[in-house]
Design a protein around this motif. Structure first.
Motif, PDB file in Angstrom:
ATOM      1  N   LEU A 546      11.448   6.195  -1.141  1.00 30.46           N
ATOM      2  CA  LEU A 546      10.559   7.025  -0.346  1.00 30.46           C
ATOM      3  C   LEU A 546       9.178   6.377  -0.227  1.00 30.46           C
ATOM      4  O   LEU A 546       8.589   6.332   0.854  1.00 30.46           O
ATOM      5  N   ARG A 547       8.683   5.831  -1.343  1.00 26.53           N
ATOM      6  CA  ARG A 547       7.352   5.208  -1.316  1.00 26.53           C
ATOM      7  C   ARG A 547       7.339   4.021  -0.359  1.00 26.53           C
ATOM      8  O   ARG A 547       6.379   3.836   0.392  1.00 26.53           O
ATOM      9  N   HIS A 548       8.403   3.233  -0.393  1.00 24.30           N
ATOM     10  CA  HIS A 548       8.452   2.088   0.521  1.00 24.30           C
ATOM     11  C   HIS A 548       8.447   2.551   1.964  1.00 24.30           C
ATOM     12  O   HIS A 548       7.783   1.977   2.815  1.00 24.30           O
ATOM     13  N   GLN A 549       9.189   3.613   2.203  1.00 27.30           N
ATOM     14  CA  GLN A 549       9.234   4.089   3.585  1.00 27.30           C
ATOM     15  C   GLN A 549       7.883   4.651   4.026  1.00 27.30           C
ATOM     16  O   GLN A 549       7.406   4.370   5.130  1.00 27.30           O
ATOM     17  N   TYR A 550       7.258   5.427   3.162  1.00 29.92           N
ATOM     18  CA  TYR A 550       5.927   5.966   3.483  1.00 29.92           C
ATOM     19  C   TYR A 550       4.949   4.837   3.765  1.00 29.92           C
ATOM     20  O   TYR A 550       4.176   4.875   4.714  1.00 29.92           O
ATOM     21  N   ALA A 558      -1.211   3.059  11.601  1.00 31.97           N
ATOM     22  CA  ALA A 558      -2.668   2.918  11.458  1.00 31.97           C
ATOM     23  C   ALA A 558      -3.370   3.278  12.766  1.00 31.97           C
ATOM     24  O   ALA A 558      -2.992   2.798  13.839  1.00 31.97           O
ATOM     25  N   GLY A 559      -4.361   4.137  12.656  1.00 28.43           N
ATOM     26  CA  GLY A 559      -5.158   4.502  13.832  1.00 28.43           C
ATOM     27  C   GLY A 559      -4.479   5.505  14.758  1.00 28.43           C
ATOM     28  O   GLY A 559      -5.014   5.872  15.792  1.00 28.43           O
ATOM     29  N   ARG A 560      -3.292   5.973  14.395  1.00 29.09           N
ATOM     30  CA  ARG A 560      -2.580   6.921  15.267  1.00 29.09           C
ATOM     31  C   ARG A 560      -2.384   8.265  14.576  1.00 29.09           C
ATOM     32  O   ARG A 560      -2.607   8.386  13.390  1.00 29.09           O
ATOM     33  N   ARG A 580       3.526  15.046  -2.297  1.00 30.53           N
ATOM     34  CA  ARG A 580       2.705  14.428  -3.356  1.00 30.53           C
ATOM     35  C   ARG A 580       2.921  12.919  -3.380  1.00 30.53           C
ATOM     36  O   ARG A 580       1.994  12.148  -3.555  1.00 30.53           O
ATOM     37  N   ILE A 581       4.186  12.519  -3.203  1.00 32.20           N
ATOM     38  CA  ILE A 581       4.471  11.081  -3.207  1.00 32.20           C
ATOM     39  C   ILE A 581       3.758  10.419  -2.026  1.00 32.20           C
ATOM     40  O   ILE A 581       3.220   9.322  -2.131  1.00 32.20           O
ATOM     41  N   LEU A 582       3.711  11.135  -0.916  1.00 32.49           N
ATOM     42  CA  LEU A 582       3.003  10.592   0.248  1.00 32.49           C
ATOM     43  C   LEU A 582       1.512  10.425  -0.082  1.00 32.49           C
ATOM     44  O   LEU A 582       0.901   9.404   0.255  1.00 32.49           O
ATOM     45  N   ASP A 583       0.957  11.429  -0.769  1.00 33.21           N
ATOM     46  CA  ASP A 583      -0.466  11.342  -1.126  1.00 33.21           C
ATOM     47  C   ASP A 583      -0.734  10.119  -1.994  1.00 33.21           C
ATOM     48  O   ASP A 583      -1.754   9.451  -1.842  1.00 33.21           O
ATOM     49  N   ILE A 588      -3.491   4.621  -2.106  1.00 29.44           N
ATOM     50  CA  ILE A 588      -3.619   3.185  -2.344  1.00 29.44           C
ATOM     51  C   ILE A 588      -3.801   2.383  -1.048  1.00 29.44           C
ATOM     52  O   ILE A 588      -3.918   1.179  -1.072  1.00 29.44           O
ATOM     53  N   LEU A 589      -3.812   3.091   0.041  1.00 30.82           N
ATOM     54  CA  LEU A 589      -3.963   2.397   1.321  1.00 30.82           C
ATOM     55  C   LEU A 589      -5.452   2.318   1.688  1.00 30.82           C
ATOM     56  O   LEU A 589      -6.170   3.303   1.561  1.00 30.82           O
ATOM     57  N   ALA A 590      -5.893   1.146   2.132  1.00 33.06           N
ATOM     58  CA  ALA A 590      -7.305   1.002   2.506  1.00 33.06           C
ATOM     59  C   ALA A 590      -7.641   1.999   3.607  1.00 33.06           C
ATOM     60  O   ALA A 590      -6.830   2.210   4.516  1.00 33.06           O
ATOM     61  N   PRO A 591      -8.829   2.641   3.519  1.00 31.08           N
ATOM     62  CA  PRO A 591      -9.164   3.705   4.479  1.00 31.08           C
ATOM     63  C   PRO A 591      -9.129   3.227   5.929  1.00 31.08           C
ATOM     64  O   PRO A 591      -8.767   3.982   6.827  1.00 31.08           O
TER      65      PRO A 591
END
Ligand code: PEP
Ligand code: MG
Length: 749
Positions: A546-550, A558-560, A580-583, A588-591
């Motif tokens: 799931l984390r890989h897919q997210y 990005a940007g959409r 929660r896993i999505l959060d 960890i994703l750059a803003p």
């Protein structure tokens, strides 16, 4: 057969083989063979008819009939006794042939002198190449052994007829099929569309090249080695694939036949008559097929099909031919007992014109994929795999569930006219694709697509749909040998989003399990796989997936505005866990590479979630009814099992009441609702969905035009009133009432 007969049979077969390989023209060799057979079978006449183009049987050689009838006497397949043998591909033995109602007298042959007749089809790889007949002056009763012996002779003779010297190979091919008559078969329309093409059996049969053997002991030895090798290969494959429960079935079936002395004994006997091991297996397989065609008991048919499958494995082992790769020519119609989604994706998609199945169901994933690809599917055609042969011409009508095998000229031209009319209709839909899907009384309906492959996405523009309401992310990866890494997934989602442009697209996170089996995820089987370890349940237990897919979806988006939804949510707690896993991934994703906005929804597929709407509304942004699974779980009716999947109508009062309540409650709690799955793809059903309050529907691309046309011709208010009374009725379906309404109110269906 007695020992002495076997010796006789072997002698005949090896003399035939020598003659066939000997000097002289093919015609001269054929005549010598006719003479040899007549002598050996103690018959006054032996005639060989070959099948020519245009379903004609032509007398090619005879011992006993008038010689000048050769190449002059011609019968249509189905005409006379010879034609009947070819049409039905089954032997005939008559003590008084002239009394038979089908007897067709041909004066040029002088056959009035002969009373009894025994004839068998000449088959090669299941294809009818001609008919072999012996006749006797006296009224003679041919024994079963004699019929079998003649069948064996015909099998060897087939080699000469197929050699191309007597009848040009092109004629043999275009003549097509088993030599059976044209047939019209009625099944169930599973995916719409019309197609014309050439049959390819999904599990191709193996053609045997060497028929006659010198030493039965060597052949017996080869057979037993093949038995062992097949068993080992099967065990090996089962372990490698770890396909759990199913493996027991396969092993059980296999051992059952290993123990079935009758089956092996018949193969052994065929070897004794002088056939090679592979020819012997094929000989017995042909018999099994003939039996299969007459059996309607489903259990017995299943067993015979298993036996057929096993014979194919043996044949591959004995001939050294492994299953042919899924390479097919243009305009191929795949015919199978059943087919899985990954199996379909193995074929070159552009060449698959249609699919015809003995089983199949409307909401099975293979069907869904076929529909998305615009490939018509007709299912529930009992015994179709034994009624067609590779190379047969076939017309498939996925609108009405009809299939025409080996069509006549008239059927062909009617079909072409329909194809033309249909493309005219398609042109009309295309012309109205930019018009709003708004009813006559001003109700706007958003029309979205169900998609899953990159090649579905351009349909968004072609159909004029408002967006993609369901993107099944697992479909593209089903046929992969390994689980796709984050970069591969990111690239894929990015490509999809680029084609989609500014229109909305809802990505449904991985829904593996049930009938969507991806080998790399291990054993997802269970007693009831569709309600077992699948979809969000599996994803929560394997959070890395799931984390890989997210991660891939977040990067690609990005940007959409990124829209995600979770499949098979049964409990709000599961929704929260997935979120929660999505959060974690978002953190960890750059803003600067985050999506500009994220909406998260749940699919309503499990009825329990419909009982938690207020709680769900607090955490979810939207819901979408997964109508396939919802129906499956509401009625506890396996969507993939042909025996039950069509038992309950989606247009039944309970289903409609459930959906209406769902729409009403969602409105109360302020939760936007749409519906996806296959249900909205049928204009009549879509009409009912609009009546119970849906304003956002997602459907297969081919349905957008017809549903738009329906909406534009509809007045919603009177229909909604009518349906609210219908849903309280006790009828099993409200389909006829809706149809009557449509006719009375000029609704375009
Ligand atoms: C459904 O169940 O209706 C649905 C859209 O999901 P799937 O068909 O992929 O199970
Ligand atoms: Mg589903």
């Amino acid at each position: 057969m007695a020992q002495g007969d076997w010796v006789g049979s072997r002698r005949l077969l090896s003399r035939m083989r020598d003659l066939m390989a000997g000097p002289g023209t093919a015609q001269a060799r054929l005549e010598k063979i006719a003479k040899l057979i007549a002598r050996d079978m103690v018959a006054e006449v032996c005639s060989i008819y070959a099948r020519r183009a245009g379903d004609i049987l032509e007398l090619f050689a005879t011992q006993g009939l008038r010689k000048d009838a050769v190449h002059r006497t011609r019968l249509r397949v189905g005409e006379g006794l010879v034609g009947d043998i070819a049409a039905r591909t089954r032997p005939l033995a008559l003590a008084d042939a002239q009394q038979h109602p089908l007897f067709a007298y041909r004066p040029e042959t002088g056959e009035e002198a002969y009373k009894s007749l025994m004839g068998v089809p000449i088959l090669r790889g299941g294809r009818g190449l001609g008919v072999l007949v012996v006749q006797n002056r006296t009224s003679r009763h041919y024994s079963e052994e004699e019929v079998e012996a003649l069948e064996t002779v015909a099998m060897v003779l087939a080699e000469l007829l197929a050699g191309g010297e007597l009848v040009p190979p092109t004629e043999i091919l275009t003549g097509g099929g088993t030599g059976l008559m044209p047939e019209r078969l009625e099944g169930l329309a599973l995916a719409p569309g019309l197609a014309r093409g050439t049959v390819r059996l999904h599990q191709p049969r193996v053609t045997v090249d060497h028929m006659v053997a010198d030493n039965p002991d060597t052949e017996r030895e080869r057979l037993s080695q093949a038995l062992e090798a097949t068993q080992e290969r099967l065990h090996g494959a089962l372990q490698r694939l770890s396909i759990g429960e199913q493996s027991h079935d396969i092993i059980e079936t296999f051992s059952m036949f290993m123990r079935d002395r009758g089956w092996l004994r018949r193969i052994d006997e065929a070897i004794q008559t002088g056939l090679t091991a592979e020819a012997a297996v094929q000989r017995v397989q042909d018999e099994t097929r003939a039996r299969m065609a007459q059996i309607s008991d489903p259990y017995l048919r299943e067993r015979l099909l298993d036996l057929d499958d096993l014979a194919n494995r043996f044949l591959r082992e004995l001939t050294g031919k492994t299953a042919e790769a899924a390479k097919i020519g243009p305009e191929t119609v795949l015919v199978a007992r059943s087919m899985g989604p990954a199996e379909l994706l193995d074929y070159q998609r552009e060449h698959v014109a249609a699919i015809v199945l003995e089983e199949g169901s409307a909401t099975a994933h293979m069907t869904i994929i076929a529909r998305a690809l615009g490939v018509p599917v007709v299912g529930r055609l009992a015994s179709v795999t034994s009624r067609v042969e590779a190379g047969d011409q076939i017309l498939v009508d996925g609108e009405h569930g009809t299939v025409f095998v080996r069509p006549t000229g008239e059927v062909m031209s009617l079909f072409e006219a329909t194809l033309e009319a249909r493309s005219e209709r398609q042109r009309r839909y295309a012309a109205s694709r930019d018009l709003p899907a708004e009813s006559k009384d001003g109700v706007a309906i958003a029309l979205h697509l169900n998609a899953g492959l990159l090649l579905d996405v351009p349909q968004l523009v072609q159909s004029g749909a408002d967006g993609i309401g369901l993107f099944r992310t697992e479909i593209a990866f089903l046929a992969e040998a390994t689980y796709p890494d984050v970069d591969t997934q990111t690239r894929f989602y990015r490509q999809v989003m680029e084609v989609v442009g500014d229109k909305p697209i809802v990505f449904r996170t991985l829904d593996i399990g049930g009938d969507k089996f991806a080998a790399h995820l291990g054993d997802t089987s269970g007693e009831n796989p569709s309600m077992g370890w699948r979809a969000i349940r599996l994803a929560l237990d394997r959070p890395a997936i799931l984390r890989h897919q997210y991660r891939a979806l977040l990067r690609a988006g990005a940007g959409r505005h990124l829209r995600l939804m979770f499949p098979m949510v049964s409990d709000v707690a599961e929704f929260l866990a997935a979120r929660r896993i999505l959060d974690l991934e978002r953190d960890i994703l750059a803003p600067d590479i985050q999506p500009s906005r994220i909406s998260i929804g749940a699919m309503i597929e499990v009825p329990s979630l419909a009982m938690q709407l207020p709680a769900l509304a607090r955490v979810a942004d939207f819901v979408s009814v997964g109508s396939n699974d919802l129906q499956q779980f509401l009625f506890a009716s396996d969507r993939g099992d042909p025996r039950v999947s069509a038992r309950y109508d989606s247009l039944s009062p309970p289903m409609m009441r459930f959906l209406r309540r769902l729409v009403d409650e969602c409105e109360e709690v302020g939760l936007p609702i749409s519906l996806c799955g296959e249900m909205a793809g049928d204009p009549l059903t879509a009409m009912a969905l609009v009546a119970v309050g849906f304003r956002n529907l997602s459907m297969p691309a081919t349905a957008v035009g017809p549903v738009r046309a329906m909406v534009r011709s509809l007045e919603v208010a009177p229909l909604a009133d009518y349906v609210s009374t219908l849903v309280s009725s006790e009828a099993p379906t409200i389909r006829p009432h809706l149809r009557a309404f449509a006719i009375d109110h000029n609704v375009f269906l």
